[in-house]
Design a protein around this motif. Structure first.
Motif, mmCIF file in Angstrom:
data_model
loop_
_atom_site.group_PDB
_atom_site.id
_atom_site.type_symbol
_atom_site.label_atom_id
_atom_site.label_comp_id
_atom_site.label_asym_id
_atom_site.label_seq_id
_atom_site.Cartn_x
_atom_site.Cartn_y
_atom_site.Cartn_z
ATOM 1 N N VAL A 162 9.021 -6.169 1.633
ATOM 2 C CA VAL A 162 9.316 -6.904 0.393
ATOM 3 C C VAL A 162 8.355 -8.067 0.199
ATOM 4 O O VAL A 162 7.902 -8.332 -0.923
ATOM 5 C CB VAL A 162 10.779 -7.398 0.419
ATOM 6 N N GLN A 163 8.021 -8.741 1.289
ATOM 7 C CA GLN A 163 7.146 -9.905 1.178
ATOM 8 C C GLN A 163 5.699 -9.518 0.887
ATOM 9 O O GLN A 163 4.933 -10.326 0.347
ATOM 10 C CB GLN A 163 7.211 -10.718 2.478
ATOM 11 N N SER A 164 5.319 -8.290 1.213
ATOM 12 C CA SER A 164 3.930 -7.863 1.016
ATOM 13 C C SER A 164 3.685 -7.257 -0.360
ATOM 14 O O SER A 164 2.551 -6.923 -0.696
ATOM 15 C CB SER A 164 3.538 -6.842 2.096
ATOM 16 N N LYS A 165 4.732 -7.100 -1.169
ATOM 17 C CA LYS A 165 4.590 -6.520 -2.503
ATOM 18 C C LYS A 165 5.171 -7.475 -3.540
ATOM 19 O O LYS A 165 6.001 -8.333 -3.223
ATOM 20 C CB LYS A 165 5.321 -5.177 -2.583
ATOM 21 N N SER A 166 4.741 -7.275 -4.780
ATOM 22 C CA SER A 166 5.399 -8.016 -5.864
ATOM 23 C C SER A 166 6.760 -7.381 -6.119
ATOM 24 O O SER A 166 6.958 -6.194 -5.849
ATOM 25 C CB SER A 166 4.551 -7.958 -7.135
ATOM 26 N N ILE A 167 7.689 -8.156 -6.661
ATOM 27 C CA ILE A 167 9.051 -7.672 -6.842
ATOM 28 C C ILE A 167 9.115 -6.484 -7.793
ATOM 29 O O ILE A 167 10.005 -5.630 -7.700
ATOM 30 C CB ILE A 167 9.966 -8.827 -7.329
ATOM 31 N N ASP A 168 8.138 -6.363 -8.693
ATOM 32 C CA ASP A 168 8.117 -5.237 -9.634
ATOM 33 C C ASP A 168 7.808 -3.916 -8.939
ATOM 34 O O ASP A 168 8.101 -2.839 -9.484
ATOM 35 C CB ASP A 168 7.071 -5.487 -10.725
#
Length: 272
Positions: A162-168
């Motif tokens: 989750v931290q390595s990607k944007s929330i979208d």
């Protein structure tokens, strides 16, 4: 007559696993009694191995569950508060709820608590070991990390995704798992810290709690006796022979072909 003999033989074959299990249980109880008299303590075994059980001898694999916690808590309740407790552990882990229930009961026990790890006590088993006043290991026995697992995946790894990607770019299910994972890591860290405080300086306890719950290693990473000492745990290596004798009474199911064979007698090197 021949027909009657056939049914008798069939009945004996069917009942053999049950009879073997009863004999093993009697031998275990006798060995536990001997060890209790020798050490002046309450001896509790929490051993999870694949055993041949029930009428047809099906192999069962078990982990720390609520039934285990109920039985261990009952054993502790039946023990004088000042009597030492010797807990013999062999387990791959199990439910955090059940392991923490046992660990907190051991922590509150007034008498000295020693945990014996003849082979391995991973995950939830390590939680129980952290509650002890002293952990007895062999040079080859191991503990393990206690980082929580969510839906069969390391909680820390879910958070990293989750931290390595944007929330979208993250689906709703992963976001829900990440929320649960964050809570699980925080809660377990606080529980481990509570078990360690009083056994070592606060700063060292904080660091060790982080190390064990932060996903620094894979969940099956073996923490050896030497490494456990370096982490600050109080480790002894005076493993009684009776503990290994007890472990021999928890055999794995017989396979069609044995994977390991040796002469089961002590061997000493003879002078040339």
């Amino acid at each position: 007559m021949d027909g009657g003999f056939f049914w008798i033989v069939l009945l004996v074959i069917m009942l053999q696993p049950v009879l073997q299990q009863r004999v093993l249980m009697a031998l275990r109880q006798r060995k536990i009694s001997q060890l209790e008299k020798k050490r002046g303590s309450r001896v509790i075994l929490l051993v999870h191995r694949q055993e041949t059980m029930r009428l047809l001898g099906f192999p069962l694999v078990r982990y720390i569950d609520v039934e285990d916690s109920e039985q261990v808590l009952r054993a502790i309740h039946l023990t004088d508060p000042k009597m030492p407790i010797d807990l013999i552990l062999q387990t791959p882990g199990g439910l955090v709820l059940a392991a923490l229930q046992i660990a907190r009961a051991l922590q509150r026990h007034q008498g000295k608590v020693r945990v014996y790890v003849p082979h391995y006590a991973m995950s939830g088993g390590t939680l129980l070991a952290l509650a002890a006043d002293e952990i007895v290991m062999c040079h080859h026995s191991v503990l393990g990390p206690v980082d929580p697992q969510i839906a069969g995946k390391p909680a820390v790894s879910i958070l990293n995704v989750v931290q390595s990607k944007s929330i979208d770019e993250v689906d709703d299910e992963t976001l829900i798992l990440a929320d649960i994972a964050e809570k699980a890591v925080r809660q377990l860290r606080e529980s481990v810290l509570d078990l360690l405080l009083g056994k070592m300086p606060p700063e060292q306890a904080e660091q060790l709690a982080d190390t064990l719950t932060s996903g620094r290693w894979t969940h099956d990473y073996p923490i050896t006796e030497a490494e456990a000492r370096r982490l600050g745990l109080l480790i002894a290596n005076d493993m009684p022979d009776e503990v290994f004798q007890l472990m021999e009474l928890f055999p794995q199911p017989v396979r069609s072909r044995a994977s390991v064979e040796y002469l089961p007698t002590p061997h000493e090197r003879q002078p040339k």
